[in-house]
Design a protein around this motif. Structure first.
Motif, PDB file in Angstrom:
ATOM      1  N   TYR A 285      -2.042   2.325   0.504  1.00 12.48           N
ATOM      2  CA  TYR A 285      -1.038   2.050   0.286  1.00 12.48           C
ATOM      3  C   TYR A 285      -0.338   1.988  -0.835  1.00 12.48           C
ATOM      4  O   TYR A 285      -0.032   2.723  -0.935  1.00 12.48           O
ATOM      5  CB  TYR A 285      -1.306   0.171   1.096  1.00 12.48           C
ATOM      6  CG  TYR A 285       0.219  -0.338   0.727  1.00 12.48           C
ATOM      7  CD1 TYR A 285       0.892  -0.742   1.745  1.00 12.48           C
ATOM      8  CD2 TYR A 285       0.090  -1.078  -0.538  1.00 12.48           C
ATOM      9  CE1 TYR A 285       1.706  -0.965   1.462  1.00 12.48           C
ATOM     10  CE2 TYR A 285       1.211  -1.500  -0.372  1.00 12.48           C
ATOM     11  CZ  TYR A 285       2.132  -1.651  -0.120  1.00 12.48           C
ATOM     12  OH  TYR A 285       3.751  -2.501   0.559  1.00 12.48           O
ATOM     13  N   ILE A 286      -1.813   2.088  -1.679  1.00  9.48           N
ATOM     14  CA  ILE A 286      -0.772   2.321  -3.552  1.00  9.48           C
ATOM     15  C   ILE A 286      -1.127   4.074  -3.782  1.00  9.48           C
ATOM     16  O   ILE A 286      -0.161   3.429  -4.415  1.00  9.48           O
ATOM     17  CB  ILE A 286      -2.441   2.090  -3.713  1.00  9.48           C
ATOM     18  CG1 ILE A 286      -2.787   0.345  -3.662  1.00  9.48           C
ATOM     19  CG2 ILE A 286      -2.184   2.060  -5.287  1.00  9.48           C
ATOM     20  CD1 ILE A 286      -3.784  -0.248  -4.474  1.00  9.48           C
ATOM     21  N   PHE A 287      -1.778   4.015  -2.795  1.00 10.39           N
ATOM     22  CA  PHE A 287      -1.288   5.716  -3.207  1.00 10.39           C
ATOM     23  C   PHE A 287      -0.084   6.010  -2.948  1.00 10.39           C
ATOM     24  O   PHE A 287       0.964   7.021  -3.763  1.00 10.39           O
ATOM     25  CB  PHE A 287      -2.460   6.764  -2.814  1.00 10.39           C
ATOM     26  CG  PHE A 287      -2.038   8.083  -3.189  1.00 10.39           C
ATOM     27  CD1 PHE A 287      -2.116   8.813  -3.754  1.00 10.39           C
ATOM     28  CD2 PHE A 287      -1.496   8.983  -2.308  1.00 10.39           C
ATOM     29  CE1 PHE A 287      -2.078   9.404  -4.707  1.00 10.39           C
ATOM     30  CE2 PHE A 287      -1.275  10.375  -2.651  1.00 10.39           C
ATOM     31  CZ  PHE A 287      -1.687  11.052  -3.759  1.00 10.39           C
ATOM     32  N   VAL A 288       0.357   5.951  -2.109  1.00  9.16           N
ATOM     33  CA  VAL A 288       2.013   5.928  -0.616  1.00  9.16           C
ATOM     34  C   VAL A 288       3.125   5.881  -1.720  1.00  9.16           C
ATOM     35  O   VAL A 288       4.268   6.191  -2.248  1.00  9.16           O
ATOM     36  CB  VAL A 288       2.105   5.895   0.801  1.00  9.16           C
ATOM     37  CG1 VAL A 288       3.099   6.172   1.114  1.00  9.16           C
ATOM     38  CG2 VAL A 288       0.709   6.683   1.319  1.00  9.16           C
ATOM     39  N   GLU A 289       2.604   4.149  -2.413  1.00  4.56           N
ATOM     40  CA  GLU A 289       3.912   3.828  -3.400  1.00  4.56           C
ATOM     41  C   GLU A 289       3.934   3.989  -4.267  1.00  4.56           C
ATOM     42  O   GLU A 289       4.948   4.161  -4.280  1.00  4.56           O
ATOM     43  CB  GLU A 289       2.643   2.033  -3.297  1.00  4.56           C
ATOM     44  CG  GLU A 289       3.175   1.277  -1.659  1.00  4.56           C
ATOM     45  CD  GLU A 289       4.743   0.199  -1.907  1.00  4.56           C
ATOM     46  OE1 GLU A 289       5.152  -0.459  -2.648  1.00  4.56           O
ATOM     47  OE2 GLU A 289       4.732   0.615  -1.032  1.00  4.56           O
ATOM     48  N   LEU A 290       2.614   4.930  -5.205  1.00 10.29           N
ATOM     49  CA  LEU A 290       3.189   4.982  -6.422  1.00 10.29           C
ATOM     50  C   LEU A 290       3.630   6.640  -6.043  1.00 10.29           C
ATOM     51  O   LEU A 290       4.433   7.160  -6.530  1.00 10.29           O
ATOM     52  CB  LEU A 290       1.574   5.778  -6.772  1.00 10.29           C
ATOM     53  CG  LEU A 290       1.846   6.656  -8.211  1.00 10.29           C
ATOM     54  CD1 LEU A 290       2.214   6.124  -9.162  1.00 10.29           C
ATOM     55  CD2 LEU A 290       0.466   6.801  -7.950  1.00 10.29           C
ATOM     56  N   THR A 291       3.745   7.166  -5.017  1.00 11.83           N
ATOM     57  CA  THR A 291       4.463   8.471  -4.331  1.00 11.83           C
ATOM     58  C   THR A 291       6.274   8.881  -4.666  1.00 11.83           C
ATOM     59  O   THR A 291       6.589   9.397  -5.122  1.00 11.83           O
ATOM     60  CB  THR A 291       3.658   9.835  -3.255  1.00 11.83           C
ATOM     61  OG1 THR A 291       1.757   9.876  -3.590  1.00 11.83           O
ATOM     62  CG2 THR A 291       4.585  10.889  -3.216  1.00 11.83           C
TER      63      THR A 291
ATOM     64  N   ILE B 227      -7.262   1.076 -11.194  1.00 12.59           N
ATOM     65  CA  ILE B 227      -7.898   0.271 -10.877  1.00 12.59           C
ATOM     66  C   ILE B 227      -8.533   0.041 -10.009  1.00 12.59           C
ATOM     67  O   ILE B 227      -9.862  -0.649  -9.900  1.00 12.59           O
ATOM     68  CB  ILE B 227      -7.274  -1.457 -11.771  1.00 12.59           C
ATOM     69  CG1 ILE B 227      -6.219  -1.464 -12.642  1.00 12.59           C
ATOM     70  CG2 ILE B 227      -8.201  -2.815 -10.675  1.00 12.59           C
ATOM     71  CD1 ILE B 227      -5.989  -3.046 -12.795  1.00 12.59           C
ATOM     72  N   ALA B 228      -7.817  -0.105  -8.649  1.00  9.52           N
ATOM     73  CA  ALA B 228      -8.214   0.354  -7.582  1.00  9.52           C
ATOM     74  C   ALA B 228      -9.828   1.430  -7.637  1.00  9.52           C
ATOM     75  O   ALA B 228     -10.641   1.124  -7.216  1.00  9.52           O
ATOM     76  CB  ALA B 228      -7.617   1.157  -6.450  1.00  9.52           C
ATOM     77  N   ALA B 229      -9.396   2.745  -8.670  1.00 15.53           N
ATOM     78  CA  ALA B 229     -10.470   3.912  -8.272  1.00 15.53           C
ATOM     79  C   ALA B 229     -11.815   3.134  -8.933  1.00 15.53           C
ATOM     80  O   ALA B 229     -12.183   3.592  -8.816  1.00 15.53           O
ATOM     81  CB  ALA B 229      -9.651   4.640  -8.646  1.00 15.53           C
TER      82      ALA B 229
ATOM     83  N   GLY C  63       4.404   0.153 -12.712  1.00 18.35           N
ATOM     84  CA  GLY C  63       2.963  -0.498 -12.047  1.00 18.35           C
ATOM     85  C   GLY C  63       2.133  -0.247 -10.860  1.00 18.35           C
ATOM     86  O   GLY C  63       0.576  -0.467 -10.862  1.00 18.35           O
ATOM     87  N   ASP C  64       2.443   0.945 -10.077  1.00 15.28           N
ATOM     88  CA  ASP C  64       1.887   1.095  -9.644  1.00 15.28           C
ATOM     89  C   ASP C  64       0.083   2.449 -10.073  1.00 15.28           C
ATOM     90  O   ASP C  64      -0.404   2.635  -9.264  1.00 15.28           O
ATOM     91  CB  ASP C  64       2.828   2.501  -8.318  1.00 15.28           C
ATOM     92  CG  ASP C  64       3.466   1.669  -7.239  1.00 15.28           C
ATOM     93  OD1 ASP C  64       2.953   1.068  -6.902  1.00 15.28           O
ATOM     94  OD2 ASP C  64       3.971   1.943  -6.472  1.00 15.28           O
TER      95      ASP C  64
END
Length: 360
Positions: free
Chosen positions: A148-154, A134-136, A127-128
């Motif tokens: 925030y999205i990148f940190v959550e994904l990691t 989509i954000a990129a 999901g992340d």
């Protein structure tokens, strides 16, 4: 979680609940009227439900040093937001708090990866990743939002890899082995140290491997109940309650500990520690031996009693309160730390009791 297949870390989920509430508020402030705010709102509600479930079903214990530091650091981030009174800075502080909030879970998984299951972490990671793609491709994403999205994904991906990268199939998190979409089947059952069979009492648990004296056999788990919440006259399958305090009991866990029978000459005993209640071997146990413990060792001023049919040479005929045991037997159990704290009165050992149990 309700089936006790996982043991999520309480500190991490408490932090995530607080953080997602702040994130929901700040996102709405930075992006007024954005429909994505609904996603954050649903996420916040889901986090709160899980957090309440974890804390409601867990025994109280003080946070570890790591958990305390992480909770304090994240609380400091929230206080700084109040000091700055800036939604933008609140968003950045929450971004900084995310990896800190994951540290207790990383530590927990390092100790035992079976505390988490792969499907939820896999789905969160996917999901992340989809959100990041989509954000990129968008043009109106802020630096704080992208971070925030990148940190959550990691962080989600890191736990998924630590657990075993087994699957993203959600039904497998409920213990089902059916279903595809798995990379490595980390849930293939190892050889169990127990086998469940039948004896004259019905279900019984037998050792499938040797246990030396002092070895931990199994941890007793289950939801806690007050004395007034358990059945007045439990019988059969409903008789799965273990007294752990004068007014509290452990209920059925749905696991192997529910099926371990009583014996007046047991080969196991319950040891109460800060980490939980564990059945330990009180003498060597060979493969094929039935595993048992003395139910009287936890009973205190209880009306419960049971006609004993263990058929051991020293069968007491009736299983009842600890105080009904012979004084030397009480002392033997106390000397080996096989009684709960509320029964740990001073008492001496007895060689006759030791010999009787050792040969039982």
């Amino acid at each position: 979680m309700r089936r006790q297949l996982v043991q999520p870390n309480r500190a991490s989920w408490l932090i995530w609940s607080a953080a997602i509430l702040v994130e929901t508020t700040t996102y709405a402030a930075v992006n007024p009227g954005a429909p994505q705010s609904i996603v954050f709102l649903v996420s916040a509600a889901a986090c709160l439900v899980v957090t309440l479930g974890i804390w409601r079903n867990s025994a109280w214990r003080l946070p570890s040093a790591t958990e305390s530091v992480c909770m304090a650091a994240c609380l400091a981030a929230l206080l700084l937001w109040l000091l700055f009174s800036s939604a933008f800075w609140a968003h950045l502080l929450v971004v900084a708090a995310v990896p800190i909030s994951f540290w207790p879970t990383w530590e927990s998984v390092m100790q035992d990866r079976a505390r988490e299951r792969s499907p939820a972490w896999g789905l969160w990671t996917i999901g992340d990743l989809a959100t990041l793609i989509i954000a990129a491709r968008g043009e109106d994403i802020s630096v704080a939002g992208f971070s925030y999205i990148f940190v959550e994904l990691t962080c989600h991906a890191s736990v998924w890899f630590m657990v075993g990268l087994a699957t993203i199939n959600p039904i497998r998190s409920f213990g089902w082995r059916q279903g595809r979409f798995y990379i490595l089947d980390a849930y293939f059952p190892a050889r169990s140290p127990f086998s469940v069979g039948e004896n004259h009492l019905g279900k019984a648990v037998y050792a499938a491997q040797a246990f030396a004296e002092g070895d931990v056999i199994v941890k007793f788990t289950g939801k806690r109940f007050r004395a007034d919440q358990i059945p007045a006259l439990p019988r059969g399958a409903s008789d799965r309650y273990v007294q752990i305090k004068p007014e509290h009991y452990l209920g059925p866990s749905g696991r192997i500990d529910d099926l371990i029978n009583h014996s007046c000459a047991p080969n196991g005993g319950l040891r109460f520690t800060d980490e939980g209640v564990f059945l330990v071997a009180i003498r060597p146990i060979a493969p094929g031996d039935e595993i048992s413990w003395d139910y009287s060792t936890t009973l205190h001023e209880s009306n419960w009693h049971m006609i004993c049919q263990c058929k051991s040479p020293d069968c007491r005929r009736v299983v009842s309160n600890f105080q009904t045991l012979p004084a030397e037997l009480q002392a033997w159990y106390r000397a080996r730390n096989l009684v709960p704290p509320y029964l740990r009165e001073d008492g001496g050992g007895d060689d006759a009791a030791a010999a009787r149990l050792g040969a039982g």
